[in-house]
Design a protein around this motif. Sequence first.
Motif, PDB file in Angstrom:
ATOM      1  N   GLN A  74      42.162  28.336  46.400  1.00 17.71           N
ATOM      2  CA  GLN A  74      41.083  28.626  45.673  1.00 17.71           C
ATOM      3  C   GLN A  74      41.455  29.787  44.689  1.00 17.71           C
ATOM      4  O   GLN A  74      41.112  29.711  43.586  1.00 17.71           O
ATOM      5  CB  GLN A  74      39.743  28.773  46.101  1.00 17.71           C
ATOM      6  CG  GLN A  74      39.308  27.326  46.825  1.00 17.71           C
ATOM      7  CD  GLN A  74      37.790  27.583  47.340  1.00 17.71           C
ATOM      8  OE1 GLN A  74      36.775  28.038  46.795  1.00 17.71           O
ATOM      9  NE2 GLN A  74      37.527  26.536  48.407  1.00 17.71           N
ATOM     10  N   LEU A  75      42.141  30.861  45.136  1.00 18.44           N
ATOM     11  CA  LEU A  75      42.258  32.102  44.562  1.00 18.44           C
ATOM     12  C   LEU A  75      43.202  31.817  43.527  1.00 18.44           C
ATOM     13  O   LEU A  75      43.302  32.047  42.134  1.00 18.44           O
ATOM     14  CB  LEU A  75      42.693  33.305  45.256  1.00 18.44           C
ATOM     15  CG  LEU A  75      41.741  34.089  46.085  1.00 18.44           C
ATOM     16  CD1 LEU A  75      42.339  35.146  47.025  1.00 18.44           C
ATOM     17  CD2 LEU A  75      40.735  34.869  45.241  1.00 18.44           C
ATOM     18  N   ASN A  76      44.453  31.060  44.182  1.00 21.34           N
ATOM     19  CA  ASN A  76      45.520  30.806  42.951  1.00 21.34           C
ATOM     20  C   ASN A  76      44.991  29.596  41.956  1.00 21.34           C
ATOM     21  O   ASN A  76      45.382  29.522  40.831  1.00 21.34           O
ATOM     22  CB  ASN A  76      46.666  29.955  43.838  1.00 21.34           C
ATOM     23  CG  ASN A  76      47.371  30.870  44.710  1.00 21.34           C
ATOM     24  OD1 ASN A  76      47.326  32.048  44.174  1.00 21.34           O
ATOM     25  ND2 ASN A  76      48.053  30.623  46.040  1.00 21.34           N
ATOM     26  N   ASP A  77      44.006  28.607  42.344  1.00 19.06           N
ATOM     27  CA  ASP A  77      43.380  27.672  41.579  1.00 19.06           C
ATOM     28  C   ASP A  77      42.626  28.453  40.207  1.00 19.06           C
ATOM     29  O   ASP A  77      42.710  27.959  39.139  1.00 19.06           O
ATOM     30  CB  ASP A  77      42.345  26.759  42.161  1.00 19.06           C
ATOM     31  CG  ASP A  77      43.228  25.708  42.840  1.00 19.06           C
ATOM     32  OD1 ASP A  77      44.593  25.605  42.886  1.00 19.06           O
ATOM     33  OD2 ASP A  77      42.466  24.967  43.642  1.00 19.06           O
ATOM     34  N   LYS A  78      42.142  29.400  40.860  1.00 24.87           N
ATOM     35  CA  LYS A  78      41.260  30.470  39.609  1.00 24.87           C
ATOM     36  C   LYS A  78      42.433  30.988  38.963  1.00 24.87           C
ATOM     37  O   LYS A  78      42.072  31.859  37.998  1.00 24.87           O
ATOM     38  CB  LYS A  78      40.598  31.424  40.176  1.00 24.87           C
ATOM     39  CG  LYS A  78      39.417  30.672  40.906  1.00 24.87           C
ATOM     40  CD  LYS A  78      38.382  31.625  41.569  1.00 24.87           C
ATOM     41  CE  LYS A  78      37.043  31.147  42.070  1.00 24.87           C
ATOM     42  NZ  LYS A  78      36.044  30.838  40.911  1.00 24.87           N
ATOM     43  N   GLY A  85      51.487  39.136  39.854  1.00 26.03           N
ATOM     44  CA  GLY A  85      51.354  38.209  39.006  1.00 26.03           C
ATOM     45  C   GLY A  85      51.766  36.961  39.871  1.00 26.03           C
ATOM     46  O   GLY A  85      51.798  35.642  39.119  1.00 26.03           O
ATOM     47  N   ASP A  86      52.247  36.871  41.035  1.00 24.77           N
ATOM     48  CA  ASP A  86      52.645  36.025  41.814  1.00 24.77           C
ATOM     49  C   ASP A  86      51.577  35.088  42.511  1.00 24.77           C
ATOM     50  O   ASP A  86      50.546  35.813  43.062  1.00 24.77           O
ATOM     51  CB  ASP A  86      53.644  36.474  42.788  1.00 24.77           C
ATOM     52  CG  ASP A  86      54.782  36.864  42.305  1.00 24.77           C
ATOM     53  OD1 ASP A  86      55.451  36.523  41.242  1.00 24.77           O
ATOM     54  OD2 ASP A  86      55.478  38.110  42.861  1.00 24.77           O
ATOM     55  N   ALA A  87      51.562  33.854  42.877  1.00 24.34           N
ATOM     56  CA  ALA A  87      50.443  33.131  43.406  1.00 24.34           C
ATOM     57  C   ALA A  87      50.491  33.747  44.867  1.00 24.34           C
ATOM     58  O   ALA A  87      51.458  34.278  45.531  1.00 24.34           O
ATOM     59  CB  ALA A  87      50.861  31.632  43.570  1.00 24.34           C
ATOM     60  N   TRP A  88      49.203  33.711  45.362  1.00 21.99           N
ATOM     61  CA  TRP A  88      49.083  34.023  46.943  1.00 21.99           C
ATOM     62  C   TRP A  88      49.722  33.169  47.871  1.00 21.99           C
ATOM     63  O   TRP A  88      49.747  31.777  47.589  1.00 21.99           O
ATOM     64  CB  TRP A  88      47.502  34.117  47.149  1.00 21.99           C
ATOM     65  CG  TRP A  88      46.761  35.398  46.362  1.00 21.99           C
ATOM     66  CD1 TRP A  88      45.933  35.347  45.507  1.00 21.99           C
ATOM     67  CD2 TRP A  88      46.995  36.695  46.668  1.00 21.99           C
ATOM     68  NE1 TRP A  88      45.477  36.371  45.086  1.00 21.99           N
ATOM     69  CE2 TRP A  88      45.915  37.269  45.762  1.00 21.99           C
ATOM     70  CE3 TRP A  88      47.381  37.564  47.837  1.00 21.99           C
ATOM     71  CZ2 TRP A  88      45.861  38.817  45.740  1.00 21.99           C
ATOM     72  CZ3 TRP A  88      47.169  39.011  47.699  1.00 21.99           C
ATOM     73  CH2 TRP A  88      46.353  39.471  46.704  1.00 21.99           C
ATOM     74  N   THR A  89      50.075  33.652  48.803  1.00 20.56           N
ATOM     75  CA  THR A  89      50.406  32.959  50.129  1.00 20.56           C
ATOM     76  C   THR A  89      49.614  33.352  51.291  1.00 20.56           C
ATOM     77  O   THR A  89      48.972  34.554  51.001  1.00 20.56           O
ATOM     78  CB  THR A  89      51.958  32.913  50.513  1.00 20.56           C
ATOM     79  OG1 THR A  89      52.092  34.353  50.820  1.00 20.56           O
ATOM     80  CG2 THR A  89      52.827  32.555  49.382  1.00 20.56           C
ATOM     81  N   GLU A  90      49.568  32.449  52.382  1.00 20.31           N
ATOM     82  CA  GLU A  90      48.696  33.179  53.157  1.00 20.31           C
ATOM     83  C   GLU A  90      49.343  34.475  53.846  1.00 20.31           C
ATOM     84  O   GLU A  90      48.435  35.444  54.149  1.00 20.31           O
ATOM     85  CB  GLU A  90      48.645  32.418  54.609  1.00 20.31           C
ATOM     86  CG  GLU A  90      47.819  30.894  54.255  1.00 20.31           C
ATOM     87  CD  GLU A  90      47.635  29.984  55.277  1.00 20.31           C
ATOM     88  OE1 GLU A  90      47.878  30.436  56.459  1.00 20.31           O
ATOM     89  OE2 GLU A  90      47.690  28.829  55.040  1.00 20.31           O
TER      90      GLU A  90
END
Length: 102
Positions: A74-78, A85-90
């Motif tokens: 959901q964070l990445n979708d937002k 500036g990189d997409a989150w991973t777990e």
Amino acid sequence: MEQIKDFNPWLPDTQQVIPTKEGGNGQIHVPGQYQNVIWQNRSRMPDSFEVALIAALEEIFDRGTEELEQIVTQLNDKRLFDRSGDAWTEKTFCHFLKVNGF
């Protein structure tokens, strides 16, 4: 009487990459030998990245989301990515929480 601040100026900035292992500011202190401002435990005001992340997490939790994978998605979708500036991973999200004391 001194006005209460929005942060504790005696604490260090906690944006370090690896938490320290030894005692000191931001770590465990000898009881009675350190002034602790009990109403605030941050060393500075949250920056705009942190404020946006907190607001997004509150919204995500309000929807009932609790699983790490869903939170990260959901964070990445937002499009609220990490500081680089990189997409989150777990893994990167958990590391961010650990380093920043959440």
